[in-house]
Design a protein around this motif. Structure first.
Motif, short mmCIF file in Angstrom:
data_model
loop_
_atom_site.label_atom_id
_atom_site.label_comp_id
_atom_site.label_asym_id
_atom_site.label_seq_id
_atom_site.Cartn_x
_atom_site.Cartn_y
_atom_site.Cartn_z
N GLU A 85 0.95 -1.15 0.12
CA GLU A 85 -0.10 -0.11 -0.10
C GLU A 85 0.70 1.27 -0.02
N ALA A 86 2.04 1.10 0.75
CA ALA A 86 2.92 2.33 0.81
C ALA A 86 3.81 2.51 -0.54
N GLY A 87 3.76 1.59 -1.40
CA GLY A 87 4.53 1.69 -2.59
C GLY A 87 5.87 1.14 -2.21
N ILE A 88 6.56 0.54 -1.38
CA ILE A 88 7.66 0.24 -0.98
C ILE A 88 8.21 -1.34 -1.00
N ASP A 89 9.27 -1.48 -1.22
CA ASP A 89 9.89 -2.87 -1.64
C ASP A 89 9.88 -3.59 -0.32
N VAL A 90 9.19 -4.46 0.37
CA VAL A 90 9.28 -5.13 1.78
C VAL A 90 10.89 -5.85 1.69
N ALA A 91 11.26 -6.17 0.63
CA ALA A 91 12.48 -6.93 0.51
C ALA A 91 13.69 -5.92 1.07
N ALA A 92 13.62 -4.63 0.72
CA ALA A 92 14.46 -3.61 1.39
C ALA A 92 14.19 -3.11 2.59
N VAL A 93 13.50 -3.64 3.58
CA VAL A 93 13.21 -3.42 4.89
C VAL A 93 13.81 -4.34 5.90
N SER A 94 14.56 -3.52 6.67
CA SER A 94 15.20 -4.41 7.95
C SER A 94 14.26 -5.13 8.70
N GLY A 95 14.22 -6.29 9.04
CA GLY A 95 13.49 -7.10 9.99
C GLY A 95 13.83 -6.94 11.46
N THR A 96 13.05 -6.87 12.10
CA THR A 96 13.32 -7.14 13.64
C THR A 96 12.72 -8.17 14.17
N GLY A 97 11.88 -8.88 13.59
CA GLY A 97 10.90 -9.93 14.06
C GLY A 97 11.99 -11.15 14.34
N PRO A 98 11.38 -12.40 14.65
CA PRO A 98 12.20 -13.45 14.84
C PRO A 98 12.87 -14.12 13.58
N HIS A 99 14.02 -14.29 13.74
CA HIS A 99 14.79 -14.67 12.48
C HIS A 99 14.86 -13.53 11.53
N GLY A 100 14.89 -12.35 11.99
CA GLY A 100 14.92 -11.26 10.70
C GLY A 100 13.69 -11.10 9.86
N ARG A 101 12.69 -11.56 10.51
CA ARG A 101 11.24 -11.44 9.89
C ARG A 101 10.96 -9.96 9.87
#
Length: 325
Positions: A25-41
């Motif tokens: 919805e925000a028009g961004i690439d989720v693969a370029a977002v740093s994850g803080t969830g379990p195992h980097g999710r």
């Protein structure tokens, strides 16, 4: 619900369904977002932080809609680069031999042929005993010069050329070339014959071979073969043609399939004649048998037509007197 993976630079990135939806919805690439969830999710707060901080990359453009079947085929993948190939071998263990113009041209034409022509293959076994006996008889009766040199010396390949030319005369629908707008139906059988030379091969052409005697074909091939190895053939002597013969029988090859060389729609691959056990009238017998394989451009010569052409060829090979009348 399991996270769906996204990919960037060949690596998989896991994101929750909610994070993926918000990123879309925000028009961004989720693969370029740093994850803080379990195992980097990647989770909801990661996407929100990326949006507010303006650090996320824009999502890649959507893939174009699938094209109908008539759309152009994608380009074929390229081979390995020179550096990639050489890295596989120890330095000093090889020698580099640059491609000459002939080798480059052959490679380009054969690659284009296999990529653009739908090849179809038909094989048949031909008994050679009658042909070999006739060949011996004709060679023994050849006139000789004062120096004892015969006027001709027929080879099996000479007789194969004649048989194919006559078969094309008898099955004219197979003596064709394909173009995008029309079928080119040839009035004569111009048979190219593959000749191996240093650095590649060349295909001199016996023009109107269906009209020529065996001795004429034999002498033309002898001349072509000599001048081909000296690279003295004229362009008009090897360009064009309506079909071709590739004979590897003299090298002991039993069976192979050749690549169609446009504008030809057919090419005949000829194997070695060898003695085999066959069955005649319910009894075993020994015969000299040669396997030939016809490669066709299926757009121009389909399976049934190719089989008809091979049947006509086999008839002349097994009843060779028909080539003399």
């Amino acid at each position: 619900m399991a996270s769906a993976p996204a990919a960037i630079d060949g690596h998989r990135t896991f994101a929750s369904p909610l994070a993926r939806r918000l990123a879309k919805e925000a028009g961004i690439d989720v693969a370029a977002v740093s994850g803080t969830g379990p195992h980097g999710r990647v989770i909801k707060k990661d996407v929100e932080a990326a949006v507010s901080g303006g650090t996320a990359k824009a999502a890649p453009a959507a893939a174009p809609a699938a094209q109908p079947a008539a759309a152009a085929a994608p380009a074929a993948p390229k081979g390995m680069s020179d550096d990639a190939v050489l890295k596989l071998f120890e330095q000093g263990s090889y020698e580099l031999v640059p491609h000459d113009g002939m080798r480059k041209t052959i490679a380009k034409r054969l690659q284009e042929s296999k990529q653009t022509i739908p090849h179809f293959y038909v094989s048949v076994d031909c008994e050679l005993d009658a042909l070999l006996a006739l060949r011996t008889q004709l060679n023994d009766s050849a006139p000789k010069s004062k120096d004892g040199v015969p006027a001709y010396k027929l080879s099996v390949n000479d007789m194969v050329i004649k048989a194919l030319a006559l078969a094309l005369r008898d099955v004219p629908d197979a003596n064709v070339s394909w173009t995008d707008s029309a079928m080119v139906k040839h009035k004569h059988a111009d048979v190219g014959v593959a000749v191996s030379i240093p650095g590649g091969l060349i295909t001199p052409i016996i023009r109107s071979a269906e009209q020529k005697t065996l001795s004429t074909i034999s002498n033309e091939m002898k001349d072509y073969g000599k001048r081909a190895k000296e690279r003295k053939l004229k362009p008009e002597e090897y360009q064009g043609g309506t079909t071709a013969v590739s004979n590897m029988g003299m090298m002991g090859v039993k069976n192979f399939a050749a690549v169609v060389n446009p504008p030809h729609a057919t090419i005949l691959a000829v194997g070695a004649g060898e003695q085999r056990v066959i069955v005649k009238k319910g009894e075993m017998a020994i015969a000299t048998v040669m396997t030939v394989t016809l490669s066709t451009d299926h757009r121009a010569v389909d399976g049934a037509l190719g089989a008809e052409l091979l049947a006509a060829f086999k008839g002349y090979i097994e009843n060779p007197m028909g080539m003399l009348v």
